[in-house]
Design an enzyme around this catalytic site. Structure first.
Site, PDB file in Angstrom:
ATOM      1  N   LYS A  11      30.834  42.295  28.068  1.00  0.00           N
ATOM      2  CA  LYS A  11      31.999  41.674  27.442  1.00  0.00           C
ATOM      3  C   LYS A  11      31.692  41.119  26.047  1.00  0.00           C
ATOM      4  O   LYS A  11      30.533  41.015  25.647  1.00  0.00           O
ATOM      5  CB  LYS A  11      32.525  40.583  28.367  1.00  0.00           C
ATOM      6  CG  LYS A  11      33.024  41.140  29.702  1.00  0.00           C
ATOM      7  CD  LYS A  11      33.547  40.032  30.600  1.00  0.00           C
ATOM      8  CE  LYS A  11      34.068  40.581  31.915  1.00  0.00           C
ATOM      9  NZ  LYS A  11      34.612  39.505  32.771  1.00  0.00           N
ATOM     10  N   ARG A  87      26.170  44.809  41.430  1.00  0.00           N
ATOM     11  CA  ARG A  87      26.843  43.552  41.786  1.00  0.00           C
ATOM     12  C   ARG A  87      25.806  42.446  42.009  1.00  0.00           C
ATOM     13  O   ARG A  87      26.030  41.298  41.652  1.00  0.00           O
ATOM     14  CB  ARG A  87      27.713  43.726  43.029  1.00  0.00           C
ATOM     15  CG  ARG A  87      28.806  44.780  42.933  1.00  0.00           C
ATOM     16  CD  ARG A  87      29.939  44.442  42.038  1.00  0.00           C
ATOM     17  NE  ARG A  87      30.721  43.333  42.556  1.00  0.00           N
ATOM     18  CZ  ARG A  87      31.736  42.792  41.918  1.00  0.00           C
ATOM     19  NH1 ARG A  87      32.098  43.261  40.738  1.00  0.00           N
ATOM     20  NH2 ARG A  87      32.403  41.792  42.433  1.00  0.00           N
ATOM     21  N   THR A  93      30.554  35.375  40.000  1.00  0.00           N
ATOM     22  CA  THR A  93      31.500  35.284  38.884  1.00  0.00           C
ATOM     23  C   THR A  93      31.326  33.980  38.116  1.00  0.00           C
ATOM     24  O   THR A  93      31.379  33.954  36.894  1.00  0.00           O
ATOM     25  CB  THR A  93      32.945  35.409  39.403  1.00  0.00           C
ATOM     26  OG1 THR A  93      33.070  36.661  40.083  1.00  0.00           O
ATOM     27  CG2 THR A  93      33.954  35.351  38.277  1.00  0.00           C
ATOM     28  N   ARG A 104      24.761  36.947  34.857  1.00  0.00           N
ATOM     29  CA  ARG A 104      25.657  35.814  34.617  1.00  0.00           C
ATOM     30  C   ARG A 104      24.919  34.480  34.554  1.00  0.00           C
ATOM     31  O   ARG A 104      25.298  33.612  33.772  1.00  0.00           O
ATOM     32  CB  ARG A 104      26.768  35.815  35.655  1.00  0.00           C
ATOM     33  CG  ARG A 104      27.727  36.984  35.417  1.00  0.00           C
ATOM     34  CD  ARG A 104      28.772  37.090  36.465  1.00  0.00           C
ATOM     35  NE  ARG A 104      29.751  38.123  36.124  1.00  0.00           N
ATOM     36  CZ  ARG A 104      30.439  38.800  37.017  1.00  0.00           C
ATOM     37  NH1 ARG A 104      30.275  38.567  38.308  1.00  0.00           N
ATOM     38  NH2 ARG A 104      31.304  39.710  36.631  1.00  0.00           N
ATOM     39  N   HIS A 117      31.350  42.951  33.623  1.00  0.00           N
ATOM     40  CA  HIS A 117      32.195  43.412  34.732  1.00  0.00           C
ATOM     41  C   HIS A 117      31.453  44.543  35.423  1.00  0.00           C
ATOM     42  O   HIS A 117      30.786  45.348  34.771  1.00  0.00           O
ATOM     43  CB  HIS A 117      33.530  43.945  34.201  1.00  0.00           C
ATOM     44  CG  HIS A 117      34.258  44.805  35.190  1.00  0.00           C
ATOM     45  ND1 HIS A 117      35.122  44.282  36.116  1.00  0.00           N
ATOM     46  CD2 HIS A 117      34.212  46.148  35.414  1.00  0.00           C
ATOM     47  CE1 HIS A 117      35.586  45.275  36.867  1.00  0.00           C
ATOM     48  NE2 HIS A 117      35.058  46.416  36.453  1.00  0.00           N
TER      49      HIS A 117
END
EC number: 2.7.4.6
Length: 140
Positions: A11, A87, A93, A104, A117
């Site tokens: 992103k 994942r 998230t 993350r 994502h």
């Protein structure tokens, strides 16, 4: 174990901070191959279509605006159980809840700017890959 393909977006919060290489290193360290990659500016319409599943959620507008705020890197990853593996390397998230060493935890700024994502299922991966890449761009 099955060789799978999955879709990834790095992103704008990653590209803005020149972290694409660092994120790619984590992806490759996890045993995934990057078989297609391109840096693009996505339009508002593309972001709305891509995240249509979230259109009724209160964060939808903020998500779309975040995704069009700068370049993204769209990727196709390949490897053993690629969807599950990616994942796992993505992490939760919410970066505050993500495990150490995940994308993350290491790079995300917030839940809204959570760096990447990843597809959540084989069917989703197939649709997302086809949305961004032609077949001849997948060079595994």
């Amino acid at each position: 174990m099955a060789i799978e393909r999955t879709f990834s977006i790095l992103k704008p919060d990653v590209t803005r901070r020149n972290l694409t290489g660092a994120v790619n290193a984590l992806i490759e360290k996890a045993g995934l191959r990057i078989i297609a990659q391109k840096r693009v500016l996505i339009t508002k319409a593309q972001a709305e279509t891509f995240y249509a599943v979230h259109s009724a959620r209160p964060f939808f507008g903020e998500l779309v605006e975040s995704m069009i705020s700068g370049p993204v890197v769209v990727q196709v990853l390949e490897g053993e159980d690629a969807i599950k593996k990616y994942r796992e390397v993505l992490g939760a998230t919410d970066p505050a809840k993500a495990d150490a060493g995940t994308i993350r935890k290491e790079f995300a700024l917030s839940v809204g700017e959570n760096s990447a994502h990843g597809s959540d299922a084989p069917e989703t991966a197939a649709v997302e890959i086809a949305q961004w890449f032609a077949g001849n761009e997948l060079v595994g």
